[in-house]
Design a protein around this motif. Structure first.
Motif, PDB file in Angstrom:
ATOM      1  N   ASP A  22       0.829  -1.208   0.000  1.00 36.92           N
ATOM      2  CA  ASP A  22       0.000   0.000   0.000  1.00 36.92           C
ATOM      3  C   ASP A  22       0.863   1.259   0.000  1.00 36.92           C
ATOM      4  OD1 ASP A  22      -2.311  -1.454  -0.005  1.00 36.92           O
ATOM      5  OD2 ASP A  22      -2.623  -1.348   2.163  1.00 36.92           O
ATOM      6  N   VAL A  23       2.078   1.143   0.528  1.00 36.77           N
ATOM      7  CA  VAL A  23       2.997   2.285   0.540  1.00 36.77           C
ATOM      8  C   VAL A  23       3.677   2.446  -0.812  1.00 36.77           C
ATOM      9  CG1 VAL A  23       5.092   3.228   1.591  1.00 36.77           C
ATOM     10  CG2 VAL A  23       3.371   2.136   3.024  1.00 36.77           C
ATOM     11  N   THR A  24       4.255   1.372  -1.323  1.00 35.52           N
ATOM     12  CA  THR A  24       4.989   1.477  -2.589  1.00 35.52           C
ATOM     13  C   THR A  24       4.076   1.775  -3.767  1.00 35.52           C
ATOM     14  OG1 THR A  24       4.883  -0.931  -2.784  1.00 35.52           O
ATOM     15  CG2 THR A  24       6.878  -0.001  -1.847  1.00 35.52           C
ATOM     16  N   SER A  25       2.827   1.321  -3.712  1.00 27.97           N
ATOM     17  CA  SER A  25       1.921   1.574  -4.828  1.00 27.97           C
ATOM     18  C   SER A  25       1.568   3.047  -4.963  1.00 27.97           C
ATOM     19  CB  SER A  25       0.640   0.743  -4.670  1.00 27.97           C
ATOM     20  OG  SER A  25      -0.078   1.142  -3.508  1.00 27.97           O
ATOM     21  N   GLN A  26       1.795   3.829  -3.911  1.00 31.53           N
ATOM     22  CA  GLN A  26       1.527   5.267  -3.966  1.00 31.53           C
ATOM     23  C   GLN A  26       2.729   6.067  -4.463  1.00 31.53           C
ATOM     24  OE1 GLN A  26      -1.386   6.788  -3.322  1.00 31.53           O
ATOM     25  NE2 GLN A  26      -2.416   4.873  -2.831  1.00 31.53           N
ATOM     26  N   CYS A  27       3.845   5.402  -4.714  1.00 31.83           N
ATOM     27  CA  CYS A  27       5.062   6.098  -5.149  1.00 31.83           C
ATOM     28  C   CYS A  27       5.032   6.257  -6.673  1.00 31.83           C
ATOM     29  CB  CYS A  27       6.310   5.328  -4.723  1.00 31.83           C
ATOM     30  SG  CYS A  27       6.505   5.221  -2.927  1.00 31.83           S
ATOM     31  N   ASN A  28       4.934   7.495  -7.123  1.00 30.38           N
ATOM     32  CA  ASN A  28       4.809   7.766  -8.553  1.00 30.38           C
ATOM     33  C   ASN A  28       6.145   7.985  -9.252  1.00 30.38           C
ATOM     34  OD1 ASN A  28       2.023   7.504  -8.999  1.00 30.38           O
ATOM     35  ND2 ASN A  28       1.652   9.468  -8.019  1.00 30.38           N
ATOM     36  N   THR A  29       7.234   7.900  -8.519  1.00 30.89           N
ATOM     37  CA  THR A  29       8.561   7.874  -9.120  1.00 30.89           C
ATOM     38  C   THR A  29       9.343   6.753  -8.442  1.00 30.89           C
ATOM     39  OG1 THR A  29       8.538  10.252  -9.540  1.00 30.89           O
ATOM     40  CG2 THR A  29      10.683   9.151  -9.609  1.00 30.89           C
ATOM     41  N   ILE A  30       9.995   5.938  -9.250  1.00 32.59           N
ATOM     42  CA  ILE A  30      10.765   4.818  -8.699  1.00 32.59           C
ATOM     43  C   ILE A  30      12.180   4.865  -9.263  1.00 32.59           C
ATOM     44  CG2 ILE A  30      10.977   2.315  -8.538  1.00 32.59           C
ATOM     45  CD1 ILE A  30       7.980   2.113  -8.678  1.00 32.59           C
ATOM     46  N   ILE A  31      13.138   4.782  -8.362  1.00 40.02           N
ATOM     47  CA  ILE A  31      14.546   4.647  -8.741  1.00 40.02           C
ATOM     48  C   ILE A  31      14.975   3.254  -8.323  1.00 40.02           C
ATOM     49  CG2 ILE A  31      16.881   5.515  -8.391  1.00 40.02           C
ATOM     50  CD1 ILE A  31      15.692   8.250  -7.779  1.00 40.02           C
ATOM     51  N   ALA A  32      15.218   2.409  -9.310  1.00 37.52           N
ATOM     52  CA  ALA A  32      15.619   1.029  -9.034  1.00 37.52           C
ATOM     53  C   ALA A  32      17.074   0.847  -9.443  1.00 37.52           C
ATOM     54  CB  ALA A  32      14.725   0.053  -9.786  1.00 37.52           C
ATOM     55  N   MET A  33      17.850   0.339  -8.539  1.00 41.34           N
ATOM     56  CA  MET A  33      19.252   0.065  -8.807  1.00 41.34           C
ATOM     57  C   MET A  33      19.424  -1.457  -8.881  1.00 41.34           C
ATOM     58  SD  MET A  33      20.737   3.228  -6.493  1.00 41.34           S
ATOM     59  CE  MET A  33      22.138   3.634  -7.498  1.00 41.34           C
ATOM     60  N   ARG A  34      20.615  -1.958  -8.687  1.00 40.55           N
ATOM     61  CA  ARG A  34      20.839  -3.384  -8.897  1.00 40.55           C
ATOM     62  C   ARG A  34      19.978  -4.227  -7.951  1.00 40.55           C
ATOM     63  NH1 ARG A  34      25.940  -3.318  -8.586  1.00 40.55           N
ATOM     64  NH2 ARG A  34      26.230  -4.038  -6.451  1.00 40.55           N
ATOM     65  N   ILE A  35      19.142  -5.106  -8.532  1.00 42.96           N
ATOM     66  CA  ILE A  35      18.280  -6.012  -7.768  1.00 42.96           C
ATOM     67  C   ILE A  35      18.340  -7.378  -8.427  1.00 42.96           C
ATOM     68  CG2 ILE A  35      15.923  -6.553  -7.064  1.00 42.96           C
ATOM     69  CD1 ILE A  35      15.330  -3.575  -7.007  1.00 42.96           C
ATOM     70  N   LYS A  36      18.813  -8.379  -7.700  1.00 46.12           N
ATOM     71  CA  LYS A  36      18.953  -9.723  -8.253  1.00 46.12           C
ATOM     72  C   LYS A  36      17.932 -10.699  -7.699  1.00 46.12           C
ATOM     73  CE  LYS A  36      23.905  -9.367  -9.314  1.00 46.12           C
ATOM     74  NZ  LYS A  36      25.236  -9.987  -9.166  1.00 46.12           N
ATOM     75  N   ASN A  37      17.370 -10.406  -6.541  1.00 45.88           N
ATOM     76  CA  ASN A  37      16.442 -11.334  -5.907  1.00 45.88           C
ATOM     77  C   ASN A  37      15.150 -11.432  -6.728  1.00 45.88           C
ATOM     78  OD1 ASN A  37      14.146 -12.089  -4.021  1.00 45.88           O
ATOM     79  ND2 ASN A  37      15.915 -12.473  -2.700  1.00 45.88           N
ATOM     80  N   PRO A  38      14.773 -12.626  -7.189  1.00 43.35           N
ATOM     81  CA  PRO A  38      13.557 -12.771  -8.007  1.00 43.35           C
ATOM     82  C   PRO A  38      12.290 -12.323  -7.284  1.00 43.35           C
ATOM     83  CG  PRO A  38      14.929 -14.747  -8.143  1.00 43.35           C
ATOM     84  CD  PRO A  38      15.508 -13.901  -7.056  1.00 43.35           C
ATOM     85  N   ASP A  39      12.213 -12.550  -5.965  1.00 41.90           N
ATOM     86  CA  ASP A  39      11.029 -12.121  -5.212  1.00 41.90           C
ATOM     87  C   ASP A  39      10.890 -10.609  -5.254  1.00 41.90           C
ATOM     88  OD1 ASP A  39      10.422 -14.719  -4.546  1.00 41.90           O
ATOM     89  OD2 ASP A  39      11.464 -14.642  -2.611  1.00 41.90           O
ATOM     90  N   ASP A  40      12.006  -9.902  -5.121  1.00 42.97           N
ATOM     91  CA  ASP A  40      11.976  -8.442  -5.167  1.00 42.97           C
ATOM     92  C   ASP A  40      11.581  -7.945  -6.550  1.00 42.97           C
ATOM     93  OD1 ASP A  40      12.724  -8.282  -2.512  1.00 42.97           O
ATOM     94  OD2 ASP A  40      14.862  -8.169  -2.958  1.00 42.97           O
ATOM     95  N   GLN A  41      12.082  -8.602  -7.591  1.00 43.74           N
ATOM     96  CA  GLN A  41      11.721  -8.208  -8.946  1.00 43.74           C
ATOM     97  C   GLN A  41      10.230  -8.417  -9.199  1.00 43.74           C
ATOM     98  OE1 GLN A  41      14.281  -9.947 -11.922  1.00 43.74           O
ATOM     99  NE2 GLN A  41      16.116  -9.627 -10.708  1.00 43.74           N
ATOM    100  N   ARG A  42       9.712  -9.546  -8.755  1.00 44.64           N
ATOM    101  CA  ARG A  42       8.282  -9.816  -8.948  1.00 44.64           C
ATOM    102  C   ARG A  42       7.429  -8.819  -8.167  1.00 44.64           C
ATOM    103  NH1 ARG A  42      10.042 -15.313  -9.110  1.00 44.64           N
ATOM    104  NH2 ARG A  42       9.917 -15.478  -6.838  1.00 44.64           N
ATOM    105  N   PHE A  43       7.885  -8.438  -6.974  1.00 42.42           N
ATOM    106  CA  PHE A  43       7.145  -7.462  -6.178  1.00 42.42           C
ATOM    107  C   PHE A  43       7.075  -6.120  -6.910  1.00 42.42           C
ATOM    108  CE2 PHE A  43       7.218  -3.915  -3.174  1.00 42.42           C
ATOM    109  CZ  PHE A  43       6.083  -4.171  -2.420  1.00 42.42           C
ATOM    110  N   ILE A  44       8.196  -5.679  -7.460  1.00 40.86           N
ATOM    111  CA  ILE A  44       8.212  -4.414  -8.194  1.00 40.86           C
ATOM    112  C   ILE A  44       7.241  -4.465  -9.367  1.00 40.86           C
ATOM    113  CG2 ILE A  44       9.638  -2.934  -9.661  1.00 40.86           C
ATOM    114  CD1 ILE A  44      12.008  -3.633  -7.863  1.00 40.86           C
TER     115      ILE A  44
END
Length: 561
Positions: free
Chosen positions: A478-500
């Motif tokens: 509910d918090v991240t869905s309200q963020c209208n700008t996202i800065i994503a840097m190196r992310i390797k974890n598949p769970d984190d990628q799917r969440f994004i």
């Protein structure tokens, strides 16, 4: 001789703007992540315009070195004059769009591009015309990857108004540079735009900029290759010094612990939150698990406390009412029957124990020994305040629950002051470092509800926030869905990628595939604060950075003997 310097031609189905295929002339024609342009006519009779695209994938095969040939490949020989290569090189292009001449908006073509259309590289002039900005209302985050050096630098700017009011998420694995990126953004909001920024800093990283009680700057600014950025960094340092001289600039608040006084050379302000200023919902939030009779006792004690003394009120007096002076509460003439009953039981003793634990853990409430109480209006600034301020709330060394208590109470006060009908504070940008600890997914947290409320309501009152985390999947959606700008840097974890991908509409499959291969300091920036998703090399900070891992081998030293 062919003098047309095109990179390749479109082949196959051109009706899917995120899955265009270009047959490249050779392996040096393009690199993954680079931008290309393709001529296009959207409507009959209209002039052609160039559509910007990004190469998101490359494939290179050679029939002479096919797996199907097996060991026989070692026996293939070509005469020196033979030109047969057997190579096929394809690139997949995802369109960014074309610029509508009348409005300047970026639009994705609705008419398929022409099969066989030539694909060209882009130069500095094309990119800067396509990607325009107002420097007065934008934050220079860094330079476009592939165009970050030499004479072809393309600076990338984020719209400050959108960034500061529509919320920001910075997501990356440890060591990717997320805190450094946030540091660059917020020092520019303060120094160049006179903004108010509050950082909840659980590890004391941002506080390094005021270590010893004086401003500490990045010692490597003179080495910055980008001359324009180097000059701006020097300007930021000068402006921060000027703000500091006016009592604004960098301000640090800490719990009441002598270790913080030593760290900051007594230049820090002690947190002295006024317990009687908070609403009952806030207090039950930081004292979870209170039974209804215990809540009644606490409410009675606070109401009575407010009648017997002047502000500011020492929290030790409240604690005394719940223990040594309980008879004064029982004899008070403004009790309901339920309240009188609660005071006759053990509820007061339990409430006192819980309150004492909170006081001792947080070390952030007002007592007469502290001096002046913390005023969130002074912290954020009044609407007519002339000087920007970067306020760091250093929570290093506190327990997780104590950090959540301070964050919850201060965040609630910030939102309440900003939404005041007659005397609101100036707009403020709040930074939650290690956000998964303050707004975790699927877990109870003292601070989560107020952060969710700011995410939903803060924009209306000029309260924006940035939430930073190395484990996006552990953040409340509910918090991240309200963020209208996202800065994503190196992310390797598949769970984190799917969440994004699940919580944000701004990431394509190609964007997600890019995340594991980003280098330290590189970021994929997307959302409403930027014209199109871009990969950026984040620039340098003006202030000293505290998020650097120690050189443990140097600290250990050589063995003796």
């Amino acid at each position: 001789m062919d003098t047309d310097a095109y990179l390749g031609k479109l082949i196959g189905n051109t009706g899917q703007p995120d899955k265009l295929t270009v047959a490249l002339r050779d392996s040096y024609s393009a690199r993954r992540g680079e931008f290309v342009r393709i001529a296009h006519q959207e409507r009959r009779g209209e002039a052609q315009t160039d559509v910007l695209g990004r190469i998101v994938a490359l494939s290179r095969t050679n029939i002479m070195y096919s797996e199907a040939m097996g060991e026989g490949i070692s026996e293939v020989e070509l005469l020196p004059t033979t030109r047969l290569s057997g190579e096929t090189i394809y690139g997949r292009v995802e369109l960014v769009g074309y610029k509508e001449p009348a409005t300047g908006e970026i639009r994705i073509p609705r008419r398929p591009l022409d099969p066989g259309a030539k694909v060209y590289g882009v130069d500095f002039d094309f990119l800067t015309q396509f990607y325009d900005f107002s420097e007065d209302t934008s934050v220079h985050i860094g330079n476009l990857v592939g165009y970050e050096k030499g004479d072809t630098i393309v600076p990338i700017y984020l719209d400050a108004n959108t960034l500061a009011t529509e919320h920001l998420a910075v997501l990356a694995m440890t060591g990717s540079g997320k805190s450094y990126t946030v540091g660059r953004i917020i020092e520019r909001l303060v120094a160049l735009m006179n903004g108010s920024v509050i950082v909840f800093d659980p590890h004391g990283e941002y506080g390094r900029a005021l270590l010893g009680g004086h401003l500490n700057f990045n010692p490597h600014v003179a080495r910055v290759e980008d001359a324009r950025d180097r000059a701006k960094l020097e300007e930021i340092q000068q402006r921060l010094q000027a703000l500091q001289a006016q009592g604004a600039g960098l301000v640090v608040y800490t719990p009441q612990d002598p270790a913080f006084d030593t760290k900051y050379g007594n230049a820090n302000h002690h947190l002295a939150l006024q317990f009687d200023q908070f609403e009952m919902d806030d207090l039950t939030g930081i004292l979870p698990g209170l039974t209804e009779p215990q809540q009644r006792v606490l409410d009675v004690a606070i109401r009575y406390w407010k009648t017997i003394g002047d502000e500011p009120r020492d929290i030790q007096q409240l604690l005394k009412l719940l223990t040594d002076d309980l008879d004064a509460l029982r004899d008070w003439g403004e009790l309901s029957e339920a309240e009188s009953k609660a005071l006759r039981g053990v509820s007061a003793a339990v409430a006192a124990i819980r309150l004492r634990r909170v006081i001792n853990e947080a070390r952030s409430f007002y007592t007469s020994a502290v001096g002046q109480p913390t005023d969130v209006r002074d912290m954020v600034g009044h609407p007519d305040a002339r000087y920007g301020r970067l306020v760091i709330v250093d929570l290093q060394g506190l327990s997780d629950s104590a950090r959540q208590i301070v964050v919850a109470l201060l965040s609630s006060e910030i939102l309440r002051a900003a939404s005041h009908k007659q005397h609101p504070t100036r707009p403020v940008f709040v930074v939650y470092e290690e956000g998964h600890n303050f707004a975790p997914a699927g877990e109870v947290s003292i601070s989560k509800n107020i952060i969710k409320r700011i995410a939903a309501e803060g924009r209306k009152f000029g309260v924006g926030f940035a939430i930073i985390s190395q484990r996006p999947s552990k953040l409340d959606s509910d918090v991240t869905s309200q963020c209208n700008t996202i800065i994503a840097m190196r992310i390797k974890n598949p769970d984190d990628q799917r969440f994004i991908q699940r919580t944000s509409d701004y990431f394509s499959a190609a964007d997600l595939a890019e995340l594991p291969s980003l280098s330290t300091g590189e970021a994929l920036v997307t959302g409403r604060a930027i014209i199109a998703p871009l990969i950026v090399k984040v620039g340098s900070k003006a202030l000293a950075h505290g998020g650097v891992s120690p050189n443990v081998v140097a600290v250990w030293g050589a063995p003796e003997g």
